[in-house]
Structure formats: C-alpha cells, structure tokens
Scaffold this active site. Structure first.
Site, PDB file in Angstrom:
ATOM      1  N   ARG A 183       0.820  -1.213   0.000  1.00 52.32           N
ATOM      2  CA  ARG A 183       0.000   0.000   0.000  1.00 52.32           C
ATOM      3  C   ARG A 183       0.856   1.266   0.000  1.00 52.32           C
ATOM      4  O   ARG A 183       0.524   2.246  -0.675  1.00 52.32           O
ATOM      5  CB  ARG A 183      -0.936  -0.020   1.211  1.00 52.32           C
ATOM      6  CG  ARG A 183      -1.829   1.197   1.296  1.00 52.32           C
ATOM      7  CD  ARG A 183      -2.954   1.027   2.291  1.00 52.32           C
ATOM      8  NE  ARG A 183      -3.545   2.304   2.620  1.00 52.32           N
ATOM      9  CZ  ARG A 183      -4.344   3.004   1.835  1.00 52.32           C
ATOM     10  NH1 ARG A 183      -4.658   2.541   0.637  1.00 52.32           N
ATOM     11  NH2 ARG A 183      -4.837   4.161   2.221  1.00 52.32           N
ATOM     12  N   ARG A 239      -2.786  10.434   7.390  1.00 49.73           N
ATOM     13  CA  ARG A 239      -1.407  10.897   7.228  1.00 49.73           C
ATOM     14  C   ARG A 239      -1.341  12.260   6.522  1.00 49.73           C
ATOM     15  O   ARG A 239      -0.276  12.895   6.520  1.00 49.73           O
ATOM     16  CB  ARG A 239      -0.585   9.872   6.432  1.00 49.73           C
ATOM     17  CG  ARG A 239      -0.634   8.471   7.034  1.00 49.73           C
ATOM     18  CD  ARG A 239      -0.159   7.408   6.063  1.00 49.73           C
ATOM     19  NE  ARG A 239      -0.511   6.067   6.514  1.00 49.73           N
ATOM     20  CZ  ARG A 239      -1.671   5.469   6.264  1.00 49.73           C
ATOM     21  NH1 ARG A 239      -2.603   6.097   5.551  1.00 49.73           N
ATOM     22  NH2 ARG A 239      -1.928   4.264   6.729  1.00 49.73           N
ATOM     23  N   LYS A 292      10.027   5.710  15.806  1.00 52.29           N
ATOM     24  CA  LYS A 292      10.244   4.707  14.760  1.00 52.29           C
ATOM     25  C   LYS A 292      10.426   5.363  13.403  1.00 52.29           C
ATOM     26  O   LYS A 292      11.378   5.055  12.664  1.00 52.29           O
ATOM     27  CB  LYS A 292       9.074   3.725  14.737  1.00 52.29           C
ATOM     28  CG  LYS A 292       9.211   2.603  13.724  1.00 52.29           C
ATOM     29  CD  LYS A 292       8.330   2.842  12.512  1.00 52.29           C
ATOM     30  CE  LYS A 292       8.424   1.700  11.524  1.00 52.29           C
ATOM     31  NZ  LYS A 292       7.582   1.917  10.332  1.00 52.29           N
ATOM     32  N   PRO A 339      15.102   1.174  14.589  1.00 52.86           N
ATOM     33  CA  PRO A 339      13.637   1.326  14.601  1.00 52.86           C
ATOM     34  C   PRO A 339      12.934   0.100  15.195  1.00 52.86           C
ATOM     35  O   PRO A 339      13.299  -1.040  14.887  1.00 52.86           O
ATOM     36  CB  PRO A 339      13.280   1.479  13.118  1.00 52.86           C
ATOM     37  CG  PRO A 339      14.560   1.812  12.430  1.00 52.86           C
ATOM     38  CD  PRO A 339      15.648   1.215  13.231  1.00 52.86           C
ATOM     39  N   ASP A 370       9.301  -1.616  15.313  1.00 51.06           N
ATOM     40  CA  ASP A 370       7.903  -1.735  14.901  1.00 51.06           C
ATOM     41  C   ASP A 370       7.360  -3.037  15.476  1.00 51.06           C
ATOM     42  O   ASP A 370       7.977  -3.644  16.363  1.00 51.06           O
ATOM     43  CB  ASP A 370       7.785  -1.692  13.373  1.00 51.06           C
ATOM     44  CG  ASP A 370       8.417  -2.909  12.697  1.00 51.06           C
ATOM     45  OD1 ASP A 370       9.100  -3.710  13.383  1.00 51.06           O
ATOM     46  OD2 ASP A 370       8.220  -3.082  11.488  1.00 51.06           O
TER      47      ASP A 370
END
Length: 245
Positions: free
Chosen positions: A105, A150, A188, A205, A207
C-alpha cells in the site's frame, strides 16, 4: 556472501523500485534506472552513492553474524544486505506514508503522489516530487490520493522540510528530536528517516516485527547490544522475522 538485492529494494527501505521486464526499475535523480544485479550499480556514479558501494557490507554482515546464534541464522537465511542512501525529502514523505501501513500500500501511495506532483519522465514513469513541487499540496488533495490520516502529517512535513539539510551535521539524538517536532513523526519513523537518508547507523527502529524479535530473542536488551552495527543488525532481524513468519 550472496547479496539479497530483492530484499534491499523491496524490504521496506525504499518504495521507489518496481519489477519490470526482468529488471528492477526506479525513477531516481530525474531519470529511469534499470538494474538486474549488483554489478549494474557499480558502473554508475549516482547509483554507486545510492547503493553505498564504498562501504564493506559483506564484512559488516560477517561481524554481525558472529554476534550470536540468532544473528547467525538471520544473516545466513536472509543473505547480504546493504543500507541505501536516499534523498531526504523523498524518505521523509515515504516514511510518513509507512505509518500503520504495509509495503504494497505504501508503494501505491508513493506512485500516486509521484503521478500527481512529480515530473513525467516517460510514458510510464514519474519522479517522486521535490519539496518545491509539493509545497502547495493541501490536506484535501492528499486525502483524495488515499493518504488518509497521514495527510496533515505530510503537510506539516512539507512546511518544516527546511530542517532536512541541517540533520547531516547533527548527532543521531539531536536529529531525532528535530524530526519529532514534525506532526505525526515518532521515534520509529524518525529512526527510519535517519537510517535510509542520512545513514546514521546507531538508529534501531522498533515496529511490531522488531518488538516480537526483542521480546522473544533479546529480553532485557536494548539497541546498545548490537553496537556498532545497530541499524544493519535491525535490518537483518527485521528481514529474517518476516521471512520465517
């Protein structure tokens, strides 16, 4: 050690690359690049910098491999990785798009933004827009492209894009704080930007995948355990946990 070029290009560092006609293709530096193997980017000055060919990634991978049994498995099963050195503005917007998202995506959003704001290079390829090309983007325009929640983060990032050049000279901690002043950017996303645009290798990072790795295999440890290869170790572990899952 055999390089895993596909993982480098499609494993979450960059969203610029596509598979087309037996080649890996990307619009970078206002032109279409097509490569088939690592040999191709050693022959071009721009790609040589982009792919960080001056660094000995194989030697770093061997040192990481010797750290412990989990990293040995990760390096052996993933293959050699390198960390790209990308355009800061492209990386900034790309990793805002990455929030609560998947690679497929994100790549689609990247392509739609390129077609809406970037330059047409040929019939099928558009460059990712520069700050100047995106400076008048509105939240409603961005939402119409599918960016969702976003959109205000992207608008705020564009508004504060003048900070990007100053990050090179800052320490990781200073640069992280500056990026986190932008709406919607947390630790992150800031870490990803600092790795993939600035090659600040102490970034690590975390996640959902890396939380799983740290909880299952490194309880009680933090990024300092992986020094001086925090960022590259993270890439191996991130690629490996997704592979075995």
């Amino acid at each position: 050690m055999v390089e895993n070029l596909e993982e480098v290009l499609f494993g979450g560092q960059s969203f610029s690359w596509r598979k087309e006609d037996m080649c890996y293709t990307a619009v970078l530096n206002d032109r279409v690049y097509r490569i088939k193997s690592a040999e191709d980017f050693y022959q071009d000055e721009f790609l040589s910098s982009y792919f960080n060919t001056s660094y000995d990634w194989e030697a770093a991978g061997r040192e990481i491999r010797n750290k412990d049994e989990i990293l040995r498995r990760a390096v052996d099963e993933v293959g050699m990785l390198r960390i790209l050195k990308q355009d800061p503005f492209t990386t900034l917007i790309s990793f805002i798009l990455s929030q609560a998202n998947n690679i497929k995506r994100i790549t689609g959003l990247y392509e739609r933004i390129s077609r809406r704001y970037g330059k047409r290079i040929d019939e099928d390829h558009y460059s990712f827009p520069t700050f100047e090309e995106m400076k008048d983007a509105t939240e409603s325009d961005l939402i119409s492209l599918g960016t969702g929640f976003r959109a205000p983060f992207i608008v705020d990032a564009i508004r504060h894009a003048d900070v990007l050049d100053s990050l090179y000279a800052m320490s990781f901690e200073e640069a992280e704080k500056e990026l986190m002043k932008i709406k919607g950017i947390g630790e992150k996303v800031a870490s990803c930007i600092l790795i993939f645009a600035y090659n600040k290798m102490e970034a690590f990072p975390i996640d959902v995948w890396m939380k799983r790795v740290m909880n299952e295999y490194y309880p009680g440890k933090d990024k300092s355990y992986f020094a001086p290869y925090e960022a590259l170790s993270q890439q191996y572990l991130f690629s490996w946990i997704r592979k075995i899952s």
